[in-house]
Design a protein around this motif. Structure first.
Motif, PDB file in Angstrom:
ATOM      1  N   LEU B  20       0.831  -1.205   0.000  1.00 36.56           N
ATOM      2  CA  LEU B  20       0.000   0.000   0.000  1.00 36.56           C
ATOM      3  C   LEU B  20       0.866   1.255   0.000  1.00 36.56           C
ATOM      4  O   LEU B  20       0.629   2.204  -0.743  1.00 36.56           O
ATOM      5  CB  LEU B  20      -0.890   0.016   1.237  1.00 36.56           C
ATOM      6  CG  LEU B  20      -2.198  -0.755   1.148  1.00 36.56           C
ATOM      7  CD1 LEU B  20      -2.927  -0.683   2.472  1.00 36.56           C
ATOM      8  CD2 LEU B  20      -3.063  -0.135   0.064  1.00 36.56           C
ATOM      9  N   LYS B  21       1.884   1.237   0.844  1.00 31.79           N
ATOM     10  CA  LYS B  21       2.730   2.414   0.960  1.00 31.79           C
ATOM     11  C   LYS B  21       3.511   2.676  -0.322  1.00 31.79           C
ATOM     12  O   LYS B  21       3.730   3.826  -0.699  1.00 31.79           O
ATOM     13  CB  LYS B  21       3.683   2.266   2.150  1.00 31.79           C
ATOM     14  CG  LYS B  21       2.952   2.406   3.460  1.00 31.79           C
ATOM     15  CD  LYS B  21       3.894   2.594   4.623  1.00 31.79           C
ATOM     16  CE  LYS B  21       3.106   2.919   5.881  1.00 31.79           C
ATOM     17  NZ  LYS B  21       3.950   3.045   7.062  1.00 31.79           N
ATOM     18  N   LEU B  22       3.911   1.585  -0.967  1.00 36.51           N
ATOM     19  CA  LEU B  22       4.639   1.767  -2.229  1.00 36.51           C
ATOM     20  C   LEU B  22       3.711   2.366  -3.285  1.00 36.51           C
ATOM     21  O   LEU B  22       4.119   3.238  -4.059  1.00 36.51           O
ATOM     22  CB  LEU B  22       5.204   0.425  -2.709  1.00 36.51           C
ATOM     23  CG  LEU B  22       6.430  -0.062  -1.939  1.00 36.51           C
ATOM     24  CD1 LEU B  22       6.761  -1.490  -2.325  1.00 36.51           C
ATOM     25  CD2 LEU B  22       7.628   0.837  -2.192  1.00 36.51           C
ATOM     26  N   GLN B  23       2.453   1.913  -3.287  1.00 35.00           N
ATOM     27  CA  GLN B  23       1.482   2.490  -4.219  1.00 35.00           C
ATOM     28  C   GLN B  23       1.313   3.978  -3.948  1.00 35.00           C
ATOM     29  O   GLN B  23       1.243   4.797  -4.859  1.00 35.00           O
ATOM     30  CB  GLN B  23       0.116   1.798  -4.086  1.00 35.00           C
ATOM     31  CG  GLN B  23       0.111   0.321  -4.399  1.00 35.00           C
ATOM     32  CD  GLN B  23       0.704   0.013  -5.757  1.00 35.00           C
ATOM     33  OE1 GLN B  23       0.520   0.778  -6.690  1.00 35.00           O
ATOM     34  NE2 GLN B  23       1.433  -1.077  -5.865  1.00 35.00           N
ATOM     35  N   ARG B  24       1.253   4.289  -2.662  1.00 36.53           N
ATOM     36  CA  ARG B  24       1.108   5.689  -2.260  1.00 36.53           C
ATOM     37  C   ARG B  24       2.288   6.522  -2.772  1.00 36.53           C
ATOM     38  O   ARG B  24       2.107   7.605  -3.305  1.00 36.53           O
ATOM     39  CB  ARG B  24       1.033   5.760  -0.731  1.00 36.53           C
ATOM     40  CG  ARG B  24       0.844   7.129  -0.183  1.00 36.53           C
ATOM     41  CD  ARG B  24       1.324   7.197   1.232  1.00 36.53           C
ATOM     42  NE  ARG B  24       2.745   6.830   1.306  1.00 36.53           N
ATOM     43  CZ  ARG B  24       3.387   6.575   2.434  1.00 36.53           C
ATOM     44  NH1 ARG B  24       2.740   6.608   3.564  1.00 36.53           N
ATOM     45  NH2 ARG B  24       4.662   6.264   2.422  1.00 36.53           N
ATOM     46  N   ASP B  25       3.489   5.969  -2.637  1.00 34.65           N
ATOM     47  CA  ASP B  25       4.674   6.675  -3.124  1.00 34.65           C
ATOM     48  C   ASP B  25       4.581   6.925  -4.617  1.00 34.65           C
ATOM     49  O   ASP B  25       4.928   8.001  -5.107  1.00 34.65           O
ATOM     50  CB  ASP B  25       5.936   5.858  -2.841  1.00 34.65           C
ATOM     51  CG  ASP B  25       6.267   5.853  -1.364  1.00 34.65           C
ATOM     52  OD1 ASP B  25       5.571   6.561  -0.619  1.00 34.65           O
ATOM     53  OD2 ASP B  25       7.210   5.140  -0.975  1.00 34.65           O
ATOM     54  N   ILE B  72      -6.197  16.709  -9.170  1.00 35.59           N
ATOM     55  CA  ILE B  72      -7.229  16.672  -8.125  1.00 35.59           C
ATOM     56  C   ILE B  72      -7.701  15.237  -7.899  1.00 35.59           C
ATOM     57  O   ILE B  72      -7.872  14.797  -6.761  1.00 35.59           O
ATOM     58  CB  ILE B  72      -8.407  17.586  -8.517  1.00 35.59           C
ATOM     59  CG1 ILE B  72      -7.946  19.048  -8.460  1.00 35.59           C
ATOM     60  CG2 ILE B  72      -9.595  17.375  -7.582  1.00 35.59           C
ATOM     61  CD1 ILE B  72      -8.873  20.013  -9.101  1.00 35.59           C
ATOM     62  N   LYS B  73      -7.865  14.505  -9.023  1.00 35.92           N
ATOM     63  CA  LYS B  73      -8.305  13.109  -8.895  1.00 35.92           C
ATOM     64  C   LYS B  73      -7.288  12.296  -8.095  1.00 35.92           C
ATOM     65  O   LYS B  73      -7.656  11.524  -7.213  1.00 35.92           O
ATOM     66  CB  LYS B  73      -8.467  12.488 -10.281  1.00 35.92           C
ATOM     67  CG  LYS B  73      -9.890  12.582 -10.789  1.00 35.92           C
ATOM     68  CD  LYS B  73     -10.005  11.880 -12.122  1.00 35.92           C
ATOM     69  CE  LYS B  73     -11.082  12.515 -12.967  1.00 35.92           C
ATOM     70  NZ  LYS B  73     -10.974  12.159 -14.374  1.00 35.92           N
ATOM     71  N   THR B  74      -6.009  12.460  -8.441  1.00 39.10           N
ATOM     72  CA  THR B  74      -4.996  11.680  -7.718  1.00 39.10           C
ATOM     73  C   THR B  74      -4.972  12.085  -6.251  1.00 39.10           C
ATOM     74  O   THR B  74      -4.697  11.261  -5.388  1.00 39.10           O
ATOM     75  CB  THR B  74      -3.591  11.861  -8.301  1.00 39.10           C
ATOM     76  OG1 THR B  74      -3.370  13.239  -8.517  1.00 39.10           O
ATOM     77  CG2 THR B  74      -3.422  11.094  -9.582  1.00 39.10           C
ATOM     78  N   LEU B  81      -5.968   6.016  -0.118  1.00 39.36           N
ATOM     79  CA  LEU B  81      -4.882   5.097   0.222  1.00 39.36           C
ATOM     80  C   LEU B  81      -4.355   5.384   1.620  1.00 39.36           C
ATOM     81  O   LEU B  81      -4.145   4.473   2.420  1.00 39.36           O
ATOM     82  CB  LEU B  81      -3.735   5.260  -0.776  1.00 39.36           C
ATOM     83  CG  LEU B  81      -3.687   4.272  -1.916  1.00 39.36           C
ATOM     84  CD1 LEU B  81      -2.516   4.590  -2.805  1.00 39.36           C
ATOM     85  CD2 LEU B  81      -3.554   2.867  -1.373  1.00 39.36           C
ATOM     86  N   GLU B  82      -4.148   6.657   1.896  1.00 38.93           N
ATOM     87  CA  GLU B  82      -3.557   7.004   3.185  1.00 38.93           C
ATOM     88  C   GLU B  82      -4.499   6.654   4.316  1.00 38.93           C
ATOM     89  O   GLU B  82      -4.076   6.210   5.375  1.00 38.93           O
ATOM     90  CB  GLU B  82      -3.162   8.480   3.208  1.00 38.93           C
ATOM     91  CG  GLU B  82      -1.773   8.630   2.633  1.00 38.93           C
ATOM     92  CD  GLU B  82      -1.259  10.057   2.605  1.00 38.93           C
ATOM     93  OE1 GLU B  82      -2.065  10.986   2.781  1.00 38.93           O
ATOM     94  OE2 GLU B  82      -0.058  10.220   2.390  1.00 38.93           O
ATOM     95  N   GLN B  83      -5.796   6.839   4.048  1.00 41.70           N
ATOM     96  CA  GLN B  83      -6.772   6.479   5.070  1.00 41.70           C
ATOM     97  C   GLN B  83      -6.709   4.983   5.372  1.00 41.70           C
ATOM     98  O   GLN B  83      -6.722   4.580   6.530  1.00 41.70           O
ATOM     99  CB  GLN B  83      -8.164   6.838   4.578  1.00 41.70           C
ATOM    100  CG  GLN B  83      -8.838   7.848   5.490  1.00 41.70           C
ATOM    101  CD  GLN B  83     -10.136   8.324   4.895  1.00 41.70           C
ATOM    102  OE1 GLN B  83     -10.829   7.552   4.239  1.00 41.70           O
ATOM    103  NE2 GLN B  83     -10.448   9.579   5.108  1.00 41.70           N
ATOM    104  N   LEU B  84      -6.603   4.226   4.300  1.00 40.91           N
ATOM    105  CA  LEU B  84      -6.548   2.770   4.455  1.00 40.91           C
ATOM    106  C   LEU B  84      -5.324   2.378   5.281  1.00 40.91           C
ATOM    107  O   LEU B  84      -5.420   1.585   6.232  1.00 40.91           O
ATOM    108  CB  LEU B  84      -6.488   2.131   3.073  1.00 40.91           C
ATOM    109  CG  LEU B  84      -6.695   0.627   3.028  1.00 40.91           C
ATOM    110  CD1 LEU B  84      -8.019   0.286   3.673  1.00 40.91           C
ATOM    111  CD2 LEU B  84      -6.663   0.139   1.595  1.00 40.91           C
ATOM    112  N   VAL B  85      -4.176   2.956   4.921  1.00 37.29           N
ATOM    113  CA  VAL B  85      -2.939   2.648   5.650  1.00 37.29           C
ATOM    114  C   VAL B  85      -3.101   3.002   7.122  1.00 37.29           C
ATOM    115  O   VAL B  85      -2.773   2.208   8.018  1.00 37.29           O
ATOM    116  CB  VAL B  85      -1.755   3.409   5.034  1.00 37.29           C
ATOM    117  CG1 VAL B  85      -0.540   3.301   5.938  1.00 37.29           C
ATOM    118  CG2 VAL B  85      -1.426   2.870   3.659  1.00 37.29           C
TER     119      VAL B  85
END
Lengths: 188, 206
Positions: B20-25, B72-74, B81-85
């Motif tokens: 998840l964190k890598l996706q966030r990055d 804005i979409k991203t 994602l951050e909420q999930l993490v």
């Protein structure tokens, strides 16, 4: 004579001496001059948080290193072969490493020893309460709040993590998509 | 294995979090790229206007607008994602809290084993007995006043009596509390003039 440059870096008086910019034929003088150059490069890198020094920086105007590699006032600049020799000496003394390896045109400057970087990293992780949290390398090199580690080159970061790993203070986690690291509290 | 013993095992959870964190990055890096494009298009538009090419400037600005919507979409995706993490990491904290509670409960049970109700009752009984005994001793001590003490008490009583007699002899007579109901307000309001006279009459004999 001491010259303070615009970025607040105090250039040593030797920087205003024309012979400093020429390779010395006498071995003793050569060694002293090289030592002075290395000292200058390390302090300047620390001052501006520069990590990479390339041989071509000697030739190109406007590089990050221009301030110390050139002296317009006495119309001198260091020549590429001279700089290349200095880089070689730095690598030999473990004050730099060729990065990427297997070439001799650019180095990663260690203005902090790798062991010191490891401690800086560990202190930062501890003080920001991120022990036992899984972090990506990007989390470390690009934190929301600038830290001492912001923009640290990945290879150096890897080395620091490796050093912490020897004392069981870090653990690399690898998955198909990339790598992460977890820092652990100092075990008994 | 030998040197790795104190390292925690890498669980599937850990790997999921890292993923998840890598996706966030990646999203963050993508945003940086878009920001770069935005700046570039802005510079292009500026240059085109300076060169008098209004149409081209317009195109550049349109492209810029499109990229802005992407940004804005991203942003929203990043938030998700951050909420999930954060949620996952918080749940892990909850798990460890639960673990702590469990252990605490075990310890409490162990302690309870050592202090069963019977022994507590017995202990309390003994304490009550001891208290009773203490009270008896206290009473005994209080009842045995010495002769001197008794005399002093008697003297004090006499002195008090004498004081009271003296006060009565001085003849201070205080008015007693009126027994009748006070007169209704209506009369006092209707005849305010009479009142001062009444007061004078009362004051004179005193």
């Amino acid at each position: 004579m001491i010259v303070v440059e615009k970025r607040g870096f105090v250039l040593p008086s030797i920087h205003s001496a024309p012979p400093f910019f020429t390779e010395q034929p006498n071995p003793t003088t050569h060694a002293t001059a090289t030592a002075q150059w290395i000292k200058l490069i390390l302090t300047y890198a620390r001052h501006r948080k520069l990590f990479t020094l390339r041989v071509e920086d000697a030739e190109t105007a406007g590089s990050d290193w221009e301030e110390i590699l050139r002296n317009e006032r006495i119309n001198r600049k260091i020549l590429a072969p001279h700089l290349s020799n200095i880089l070689e000496a730095m690598v030999q003394q473990n004050l730099a490493v060729y990065e990427p390896p297997k070439q001799a045109r650019s180095v990663l400057v260690f203005w902090r020893l790798q062991e010191e970087w490891a401690e800086v990293l560990y202190d930062w992780v501890t003080s920001t309460g991120q022990l036992n949290t899984i972090m990506t390398f990007y989390d470390i090199t690009d934190p929301p709040l600038e830290s001492l580690l912001t923009n640290i080159p990945l290879s150096l970061l890897r080395k620091a993590i490796g050093i912490l790993g020897k004392t069981n203070r870090s653990q690399i986690i690898a998955i198909a998509d990339g790598e992460g690291v977890r820092f652990l509290s100092r075990s008994k | 294995m030998g040197s790795n013993q104190s390292l925690p095992k890498i669980t599937a959870q850990d790997k999921a979090i890292l993923d998840l964190k890598l996706q966030r990055d990646k999203l963050k890096q993508y945003q940086k790229k878009i920001q770069g494009i935005l700046d570039r298009e802005h510079a292009i538009a500026k240059a085109q206007i300076a060169a008098g090419e209004k149409d081209r400037a317009l195109i550049a600005l349109r492209r810029r607008k499109y990229q802005q919507t992407l940004l804005i979409k991203t942003d929203q995706q990043l938030e998700n994602l951050e909420q999930l993490v954060t949620t996952i990491e918080f749940s892990l904290v909850e798990v460890s809290v639960l673990h702590g509670l469990k252990q605490g409960n075990e310890v409490l049970k162990e302690i309870h084993k050592e202090m069963n109700i019977e022994s507590v009752e017995k202990l309390l009984e003994e304490t009550a007995e001891a208290r009773e005994y203490q009270k008896e001793i206290g009473d005994l001590l209080a009842n045995t006043l010495t002769l001197d003490d008794e005399e002093a008490v008697q003297n004090e009583l006499l002195a008090l009596q004498w004081d009271i007699e003296k006060e009565e002899a001085a003849g201070v007579i205080l008015p007693s509390v009126p027994e009748e109901e006070p007169i209704g307000e209506a009369t006092t309001v209707a005849e305010p003039r009479k009142e001062p006279e009444v007061r004078q009459k009362v004051a004179a004999p005193a």
